[in-house]
Design an enzyme around this catalytic site. Structure first.
Site: not given
Length: 293
Positions: A142, A205, A234
């Site tokens: 991430d 994300k 996300k």
């Protein structure tokens, strides 16, 4: 590494994406509670797992990213992940190896944050972190993009750092690019999505959860509208309840990052239990259980 497009080409791509946005965002069908009742068809929708199922828990990245986390807390995080069978645990680099050891023999993967949480690390630092995370056993990354460069419209620089990390890791490693939407304009969010898409990331994300309001329905809708089915979204930051999860998934998110995963699955189980009891007692008047608590 050379950039994929010139500045003029980036501007044209981003402008075209903005013009192609639907006048009204498409909402996706969120999970229903239980298997006894299905909400009426609402047209084109993203089919999500039912609330209270294993598949529902597998949408959650169980997260612990505070700087003062201890090894005991990491062990407990992994124990919770094993108990509730979440998709992953998401931790900082120093804890990846320990988490991998804790989760060996399960289907739960380890995600590691890169450039966390400000995103201003150099490209070489992000590549180094990515390399070390993979070596320690991480299956997902991430990565916080340099959103200040994005805000300054330094699109080639943003592309270069994402592409550099992507080219360093296997195509089997899931790469999620954190935009930090709370700091961005609509145009910035569109640009971040298109650049991450061009750099072959797997997800965009919303947030780190450390800077601003976190995930919002509006930004998830916007991100999903821009990327379509070419990537996934996300939602992370401020997702604390079943209602939050359902709303984010209804907007198009397919993965949820939260430190409240245990509370969410327990709440979902309780809602399912109560709903099943109601079904046993007779007709249920509500049309969507999650809107009624």
């Amino acid at each position: 590494m050379t950039t994929r497009y010139t500045q003029e080409e980036w501007l044209a791509i981003i402008d075209r994406a903005r013009q192609e946005l639907p006048a009204e965002r498409i909402y996706y069908k969120a999970p229903d509670i239980g298997t006894y009742y299905k909400a009426p068809d609402i047209g084109t929708y993203y089919k999500a797992p039912d609330i209270g199922t294993v598949e529902f828990a597998k949408c959650i990245d169980h997260t612990l990213l505070k700087l003062d986390a201890t090894k005991e807390q990491i062990d407990h995080l992994c124990e919770e992940a094993r108990t509730y069978d979440f998709k992953s645990v998401c931790v900082r680099l120093k804890w990846v190896e320990r988490a991998v050891q804790n989760l060996r023999g399960t289907s739960i993967v380890v995600a590691c944050v890169i450039g966390f949480h400000e995103g201003t690390y150099s490209v070489s630092e992000k590549v180094r972190e990515a390399t070390q995370a993979i070596s320690a056993g991480a299956s997902e990354l991430d990565m916080v993009l340099n959103y200040k460069l994005l805000m300054d419209k330094e699109y080639s620089a943003v592309f270069t750092e994402i592409a550099a990390v992507r080219s360093t890791i296997s195509h089997l490693t899931v790469l999620k690019v954190i935009l930090e939407t709370s700091q961005l304009s609509t145009t910035d969010v569109i640009a971040g999505c298109k650049i991450a898409q061009a750099a072959k990331a797997d997800y965009v994300k919303t947030s780190t959860g450390f800077n601003g309001e976190g995930a919002t329905i509006e930004n998830v809708l916007l991100m999903k509208s821009v990327i379509g089915d070419s990537m996934k979204v996300k939602a992370s930051g401020g997702v604390k309840t079943v209602r939050d999860v359902v709303r984010m998934m209804e907007a198009g998110a397919e993965r949820i990052g939260t430190s409240n995963g245990v509370h969410i699955v327990k709440e979902a189980a309780e809602l399912l239990k109560n709903f099943t009891h109601q079904v046993g007692q007779g007709p249920v008047e509500t049309t969507r259980i999650w809107t009624d608590y």
